[in-house]
Design an enzyme around this catalytic site. Structure first.
Site, mmCIF file in Angstrom:
data_model
loop_
_atom_site.group_PDB
_atom_site.id
_atom_site.type_symbol
_atom_site.label_atom_id
_atom_site.label_comp_id
_atom_site.label_asym_id
_atom_site.label_seq_id
_atom_site.Cartn_x
_atom_site.Cartn_y
_atom_site.Cartn_z
ATOM 1 N N LYS A 95 0.927 -1.241 -0.232
ATOM 2 C CA LYS A 95 -0.240 -0.164 0.209
ATOM 3 C C LYS A 95 0.828 1.188 -0.308
ATOM 4 O O LYS A 95 0.661 2.217 -0.725
ATOM 5 C CB LYS A 95 -0.797 -0.342 1.120
ATOM 6 C CG LYS A 95 -2.050 -1.129 1.053
ATOM 7 C CD LYS A 95 -2.706 -1.321 2.150
ATOM 8 C CE LYS A 95 -3.590 -2.522 2.176
ATOM 9 N NZ LYS A 95 -4.560 -2.925 3.168
ATOM 10 N N GLN A 103 -4.642 -0.841 9.667
ATOM 11 C CA GLN A 103 -4.565 -2.848 8.837
ATOM 12 C C GLN A 103 -4.917 -3.621 10.336
ATOM 13 O O GLN A 103 -5.229 -3.818 11.405
ATOM 14 C CB GLN A 103 -3.130 -2.945 8.583
ATOM 15 C CG GLN A 103 -3.130 -4.656 7.981
ATOM 16 C CD GLN A 103 -3.812 -4.122 6.783
ATOM 17 O OE1 GLN A 103 -3.378 -3.395 5.757
ATOM 18 N NE2 GLN A 103 -3.960 -5.671 6.272
ATOM 19 N N ASP A 131 -10.765 3.235 3.947
ATOM 20 C CA ASP A 131 -11.235 1.638 3.947
ATOM 21 C C ASP A 131 -12.889 2.124 3.840
ATOM 22 O O ASP A 131 -12.827 1.133 3.213
ATOM 23 C CB ASP A 131 -11.153 1.382 4.946
ATOM 24 C CG ASP A 131 -9.679 0.567 5.747
ATOM 25 O OD1 ASP A 131 -8.954 -0.085 4.211
ATOM 26 O OD2 ASP A 131 -8.597 0.573 6.242
HETATM 27 N N1 GUN Z 1 -7.153 -6.559 6.381
HETATM 28 C C1 GUN Z 1 -7.160 -7.221 4.857
HETATM 29 N N2 GUN Z 1 -8.053 -6.423 4.205
HETATM 30 C C2 GUN Z 1 -8.268 -4.909 4.395
HETATM 31 C C3 GUN Z 1 -8.191 -3.726 4.067
HETATM 32 O O1 GUN Z 1 -8.983 -3.622 2.790
HETATM 33 N N3 GUN Z 1 -8.542 -2.541 4.962
HETATM 34 C C4 GUN Z 1 -7.764 -2.795 6.126
HETATM 35 N N4 GUN Z 1 -7.629 -2.062 6.632
HETATM 36 N N5 GUN Z 1 -7.268 -4.190 6.483
HETATM 37 C C5 GUN Z 1 -7.564 -4.795 6.333
#
Ligand code: GUN
Length: 302
Positions: free
Chosen positions: A57, A101, A124
């Site tokens: 990311k 995350q 998100d």
């Molecule tokens: N863990 C798995 N997918 C995601 C996501 O799209 N965002 C976040 N913050 N954590 C995740």
């Protein structure tokens, strides 16, 4: 009977590259106006998969000209300190998006953490304010994975209106928002889950199937109507002792299903890159909203 694959591939890497070019241009335009879009990524603990995801990311941000910071904390980092850090970032004018995350260590309540993020920085799309906006069809931030799936469907000219879309999985991150987005675009939506009776009878009626269960071989060839569009959100590893052990695979039996489906997404190289692309889109959008708000408020004071 031939064994040649029938389905056309929906290439998430190629589509992402196209969309990220546009993101980079928009980021450049914002920077020229003195505002650099910024994303803060917070990782608590040492989950190996999460470490890879957050690195990807942050790297994608840099490549697109967005500012990003990665903050890593020990697995025993106190919840109160995490909440305090989020509060600081809520007021940090160099940061437009905040991503914590998931999953978080057991002592930290994910819902408290998500609730602490300012909805205007919740790139998100997990905050109740954004989830509620999606439910009501109002503007907000859309969760990145289902948002990316909608872009993939659009990229092949798939108008979901009146189609029967079957979503496998009902998670807050993918299944539920996926169903709402398809509904918003006038699909007839069925959500299936671990308690669904006679899954195959339902999937066989689907024009579009989105598999987001987290279990490989959930969708096999015999469960798919010829010509259906199959989107594989799964991200699993082939276990030791089996052919291809350690490799990534989705929820769909790719070799079998691609014999009957009209379109299919690969794993890796399908939905995964699109999730990151939509995170960049949301971060940019957050910064653009801030820029237009700043302009409006400046005009108002003149
Ligand atoms: N863990 C798995 N997918 C995601 C996501 O799209 N965002 C976040 N913050 N954590 C995740």
């Amino acid at each position: 009977m031939t064994n040649a694959p029938h389905a056309q591939l929906i290439d998430g890497i190629a589509l992402s590259a196209q969309l990220r070019q546009n993101i980079a241009q928009r980021a450049h335009a914002l920077k020229a106006r003195g505002l650099t879009p910024g994303l803060a990524v917070l990782l608590v603990g040492d989950n190996p998969a999460s470490q890879v995801y957050v690195r990807n990311k942050v790297k994608a941000c840099e490549d697109a000209g967005l500012h990003s910071v990665l903050e890593r904390y020990d697995a025993n980092f106190p919840e109160a300190e995490l909440l305090a850090r989020i509060e600081e970032l809520n007021h940090d004018t160099s940061i437009h998006g905040i991503l914590v995350q998931l999953p978080l260590p057991a002592h930290i309540h994910a819902h408290k953490v998500i609730a602490a993020i300012a909805p205007a920085k919740d790139v998100d799309g997990f905050h109740v304010a954004n989830a509620g906006a999606l439910l009501l069809g109002q503007p907000g931030f859309l969760p990145c994975t289902p948002y990316g799936v909608m872009k993939m469907l659009a990229s092949i000219g798939c108008d979901v209106r009146g189609k029967h879309a079957v979503v496998l999985g009902r998670s807050n991150i993918v299944g539920k928002p996926m169903a709402l987005m398809l509904l918003q675009q006038h699909a007839t939506v069925t959500v299936c889950h671990s308690h669904t009776a006679n899954l195959k009878a339902i999937t066989l009626q689907a024009d579009i199937i989105v598999a987001a269960v987290g279990k490989r071989n959930t969708l096999t060839r015999d469960m798919v109507k010829p010509g259906a569009v199959v989107i594989d959100v799964g991200m699993n590893r082939i276990p030791e002792g089996e052919e291809g052990a350690g490799k990534l695979c989705g929820d769909v039996d790719f070799a079998g299903v691609s014999q009957v489906a009209g379109y299919i997404t690969p794993v890796p190289g399908g939905v995964g890159p699109m999730t990151i692309t939509m995170l960049l889109t949301n971060t940019l959008e957050a910064a653009e909203r801030e820029a237009s708000w700043l302009e409006t408020s400046t005009e108002a004071t003149i």
